[in-house]
Motif scaffolding. Structure first.
Motif, PDB file in Angstrom:
ATOM      1  N   ILE A   1      -4.732  -4.199  -2.228  1.00 36.47           N
ATOM      2  CA  ILE A   1      -5.139  -4.008  -3.488  1.00 36.47           C
ATOM      3  C   ILE A   1      -5.567  -2.730  -3.569  1.00 36.47           C
ATOM      4  O   ILE A   1      -6.178  -2.172  -2.828  1.00 36.47           O
ATOM      5  CB  ILE A   1      -6.489  -4.858  -3.681  1.00 36.47           C
ATOM      6  CG1 ILE A   1      -6.293  -6.485  -3.462  1.00 36.47           C
ATOM      7  CG2 ILE A   1      -7.242  -4.720  -5.084  1.00 36.47           C
ATOM      8  CD1 ILE A   1      -7.693  -7.129  -3.261  1.00 36.47           C
ATOM      9  N   GLY A   2      -4.868  -1.872  -4.592  1.00 36.31           N
ATOM     10  CA  GLY A   2      -5.153  -0.563  -4.752  1.00 36.31           C
ATOM     11  C   GLY A   2      -4.216   0.028  -3.412  1.00 36.31           C
ATOM     12  O   GLY A   2      -3.180  -0.123  -3.402  1.00 36.31           O
ATOM     13  N   ASP A   3      -4.895   0.920  -2.764  1.00 32.76           N
ATOM     14  CA  ASP A   3      -4.233   1.535  -1.670  1.00 32.76           C
ATOM     15  C   ASP A   3      -4.680   1.018  -0.307  1.00 32.76           C
ATOM     16  O   ASP A   3      -4.309   1.614   0.734  1.00 32.76           O
ATOM     17  CB  ASP A   3      -4.699   3.143  -1.666  1.00 32.76           C
ATOM     18  CG  ASP A   3      -4.060   4.160  -2.938  1.00 32.76           C
ATOM     19  OD1 ASP A   3      -3.034   3.262  -3.392  1.00 32.76           O
ATOM     20  OD2 ASP A   3      -4.423   5.083  -3.274  1.00 32.76           O
ATOM     21  N   ILE A   4      -5.550  -0.076  -0.511  1.00 30.60           N
ATOM     22  CA  ILE A   4      -6.202  -0.687   0.609  1.00 30.60           C
ATOM     23  C   ILE A   4      -5.476  -2.289   0.706  1.00 30.60           C
ATOM     24  O   ILE A   4      -5.260  -2.868   0.127  1.00 30.60           O
ATOM     25  CB  ILE A   4      -7.478  -0.800   0.509  1.00 30.60           C
ATOM     26  CG1 ILE A   4      -8.090   0.744   0.145  1.00 30.60           C
ATOM     27  CG2 ILE A   4      -8.148  -1.281   1.780  1.00 30.60           C
ATOM     28  CD1 ILE A   4      -9.665   0.616  -0.153  1.00 30.60           C
TER      29      ILE A   4
ATOM     30  N   SER B   1      -4.594   0.920   5.811  1.00 30.57           N
ATOM     31  CA  SER B   1      -3.825   1.706   5.028  1.00 30.57           C
ATOM     32  C   SER B   1      -2.354   1.233   4.990  1.00 30.57           C
ATOM     33  O   SER B   1      -1.953   0.550   6.234  1.00 30.57           O
ATOM     34  CB  SER B   1      -3.613   3.318   5.525  1.00 30.57           C
ATOM     35  OG  SER B   1      -2.829   3.495   6.578  1.00 30.57           O
ATOM     36  N   ILE B   2      -1.456   1.376   4.325  1.00 31.20           N
ATOM     37  CA  ILE B   2       0.091   0.820   4.126  1.00 31.20           C
ATOM     38  C   ILE B   2       0.584   1.495   5.313  1.00 31.20           C
ATOM     39  O   ILE B   2       1.512   0.776   6.046  1.00 31.20           O
ATOM     40  CB  ILE B   2       0.604   1.081   2.971  1.00 31.20           C
ATOM     41  CG1 ILE B   2       2.259   0.578   2.853  1.00 31.20           C
ATOM     42  CG2 ILE B   2       1.014   2.745   2.526  1.00 31.20           C
ATOM     43  CD1 ILE B   2       2.115  -0.925   3.005  1.00 31.20           C
TER      44      ILE B   2
END
Lengths: 355, 332
Positions: A229-232, A267-268
């Motif tokens: 969700i978003g960057d997380i 993080s990704i």
């Protein structure tokens, strides 16, 4: 103005007559039997000569957060702002006691929807912006809400009006059967204690049977859960009920060694590095690869995404409403997905493959 | 130290600083990568090696978009401040960014097929920026002074914000979450394949600015003086707004809104360089802006193991105190 003149004396009347006590019926209570909660750790239910004493326990400390005296009845008027408890009410066939839900669009149960059409159930929206007058108008005497350690909006006023407010911490349980055991609380309130206990005992046996089958076929397969969700990337904590569920399905959850029930935030980069050898990704939050890639194109680099992604997203309402009370079917689905060598014969109940 | 020498020193620092922070940025992050991973990731890519994949698909696009976003927003801010002769102006005041937000909000929170089509968030943000850029262009032909146009832009922004708030109030939790996250800004959405088009558009916008340096230098004297000196105010205004729409729209489309950079960086550059020469101001804003967001993102990556900080939050947290510090220093 006339309504206001009528409303103020009523408020004063209630505030004078009722003590600040979380009870929907007051009487002397003699404790008799403590009902066993084998898996749930966030509530205690004690049977008394006049009903039940319910202790809601703090998920953080285990201390009693709130004590509520309740009388079992088939005539309560309940506002249930949690999907999981709606599912439990449906299993006990007590939908007629509902007078309010959070959002009718997210309801899966057909009977609840039909009652809504007859204007006997109202949508109350998000609890943070809930209307006090709408609650009073519904004549509800019990409100279930997802406790986040915060009081319910207008709690003092509502309790003065005799409405019992019960925080529900099923989502903080760390065992799937712990979540399901909250049906005993619903049973005690709705006058269906025996049915609730019988139901829980039945699904416990089924859950344990499936778990045993999975244990006998345990593999080294690694599973990733959660979504970006978003960057997380939010993944279930290593001590969460979902981590337990994956373990009971006879495979290894990637983050099984992390502490706590709260979601991990990753993080990704971390996800890609950790999941080089992960075979399955479940609960991506969306029902098609196209939608997933539109939200986060970098997911395509996750190997498990290419072949083995499973979601419940096409039937979100069904999942959120039923899965807490049906952990045996949830486990069965996961065993079906992770162990194709075990011939379970039936179709997946909650999940489906993401294409 | 003479002014010219000071400019040279500052320029050299910026020229060296930008690549330095770009390299640091490539090595920042939770996953340790080697120099070889970086070289191979960029020039001898093997997607089966995770570290190379992280460099090529995550860190390199993230580093490059940080530079482009910082440079673009800073130059757009500089243009606005010169156009309106007002240090408080920025790419956001004309409602261009709000236009992007509106279209993104519509795409997320309504069931209207046009907005929820295959175009996606990026296209909607771009379309929003350009439509509202055109609206501002239309108004710019109607009003006579920059102050009036500034007021129109502010009102337009407020109007759109109210509409977006209305959409948020009636949206469901999932839609609200997606929009809120978009509004926090992100440098991680850009892929390696998208970089050429982003670089091309940014270059068009940025190079165009160098073509209007002369009128920009004269505009600083004020509208009346600029007219007397032969500047075609209306045409210059149109070009400035068009460039701002391109640069702001590009960044908003790919990164979401990133506040404060367009306001803070040009002011800091002016304070440091103490000049009105736009050749120098544009050049310095480009480098300083790129470096500013790079540093912000390095801090974000450093903090990632503890908590995730949105870029939009950090740029404001760092930018605001910096501007206050420099303003106070200048007042002394």
């Amino acid at each position: 103005m006339i309504k206001l003149l009528i409303f103020i004396p009523i408020l004063l009347l209630f505030s004078c007559q009722r003590e600040q006590n979380d009870s929907c019926c007051k009487s002397d209570v003699n404790e008799t039997i403590t009902l066993n909660t084998n898996y749930a750790s966030n509530f205690d239910l004690i049977k008394t000569n006049v009903g039940y004493k319910l202790n809601i326990l703090s998920p953080e400390t285990g201390d009693v957060e709130k004590t509520i005296s309740i009388s079992p009845s088939a005539e309560h008027k309940i506002i249930s702002l949690t999907s999981t408890l709606n599912g439990m009410i449906s299993i006990l066939n007590e939908q007629h006691q509902l007078v309010g839900v959070s959002n009718i669009d997210y309801i899966y149960d057909t009977l609840i929807k039909n009652i809504y059409v007859k204007n006997e159930i109202a949508s109350f929206g998000d609890e943070t912006s809930i209307s006090l007058e709408k609650i009073i108008n519904s004549k509800a005497d019990i409100i279930f809400y997802s406790g986040f350690g915060e009081k319910f909006p207008h709690q003092e006023k509502l309790e003065k009006l005799g409405i019992t407010i019960i925080p529900i911490y099923d989502w903080r349980e760390n065992h799937p059967l712990g979540k399901a055991e909250w049906i005993k609380l619903v049973g005690a309130i709705t006058g269906k204690e025996k049915e609730a206990v019988d139901y829980f005992d039945k699904i416990t046996l089924e859950y344990e049977a499936f778990s045993e089958i999975a244990e006998n076929n345990r593999s080294e397969t690694i599973v990733l859960a959660g979504s970006m969700i978003g960057d997380i990337w939010y993944a279930p904590g290593g001590e969460s009920y979902f981590a337990q569920l994956i373990n009971d399905a006879g495979v290894n959850y990637q983050y099984k060694d992390t502490k706590g029930t709260a979601s991990l935030q990753l993080s990704i980069e971390q996800i890609l590095k950790d999941n080089e050898h992960t075979s399955f990704w479940i609960n991506p939050g969306l029902s098609s690869k196209e939608k997933i890639l539109a939200i986060n194109p970098k997911i395509k680099f996750l190997d498990a995404f290419k072949e083995n992604t499973y979601c419940y997203s096409s039937q979100q309402s069904k999942f959120w409403e039923q899965s807490a009370a049906m952990p045996h079917l949830l486990l069965k689905d996961l065993i079906h997905i992770f162990h194709p060598e075990i011939n379970l014969e039936e179709e997946l109940y909650f999940y489906r493959k993401v294409n | 130290m003479t002014i010219a020498k000071k400019h040279s020193v500052l320029s050299i620092l910026l020229i060296l600083g930008l690549p330095l922070f770009a390299v640091i940025h490539l090595f920042a992050g939770q996953i340790d990568v080697s120099f070889n991973d970086v070289i191979n990731g960029l020039f001898n890519y093997n997607e089966n090696i995770v570290n190379q994949l992280i460099i090529r698909e995550i860190r390199f696009p993230r580093m490059l978009i940080a530079i482009i976003a910082g440079a673009s927003l800073s130059v757009a801010g500089l243009l606005m401040q010169t156009l309106f002769n007002n240090p408080l102006a920025g790419p956001y005041v004309l409602g261009i960014n709000s236009g992007s937000s509106l279209f993104v909000a519509l795409s997320i929170m309504t069931g209207i097929p046009f907005f929820t089509s295959e175009l996606g968030l990026i296209s909607n943000a771009l379309i929003g920026a350009f439509i509202f850029g055109l609206i501002i262009l239309f108004f710019s032909r109607m009003v006579k002074t920059q102050v009036s146009l500034l007021l129109v832009g502010l009102m337009l922004g407020s109007f759109i914000s109210a509409f977006v708030s209305l959409l948020q109030s009636v949206s469901n939790a999932q839609e609200l979450k997606i929009f809120t996250l978009w509004a926090l800004g992100s440098l991680q959405k850009v892929s390696f394949e998208q970089l050429p088009i982003i670089i091309a558009v940014a270059l068009i916008g940025i190079l165009s600015v160098f073509l209007i340096v002369k009128p920009l230098n004269i505009l600083v004297l004020g509208e009346t003086e600029a007219k007397l000196l032969g500047v075609n105010i209306r045409k210059t205004r149109l070009i400035i707004i068009a460039i701002t729409a391109i640069l702001t729209g590009l960044v908003t489309a790919f990164c979401g809104p990133i506040a404060f950079v367009g306001l803070a960086v040009p002011n800091l550059v002016r304070i440091l360089f103490k000049t009105q020469n736009h050749s120098l101001l544009v050049f310095a804003s480009l480098l300083f802006g790129g470096m500013f967001i790079l540093i912000c993102d390095i801090i974000i990556q450093f903090l990632e193991p503890y908590f995730m900080l949105p870029i939009n939050v950090l740029t404001s947290m760092i930018g605001a105190p910096l501007v206050i510090f420099f303003i106070l220093k200048r007042l002394k």
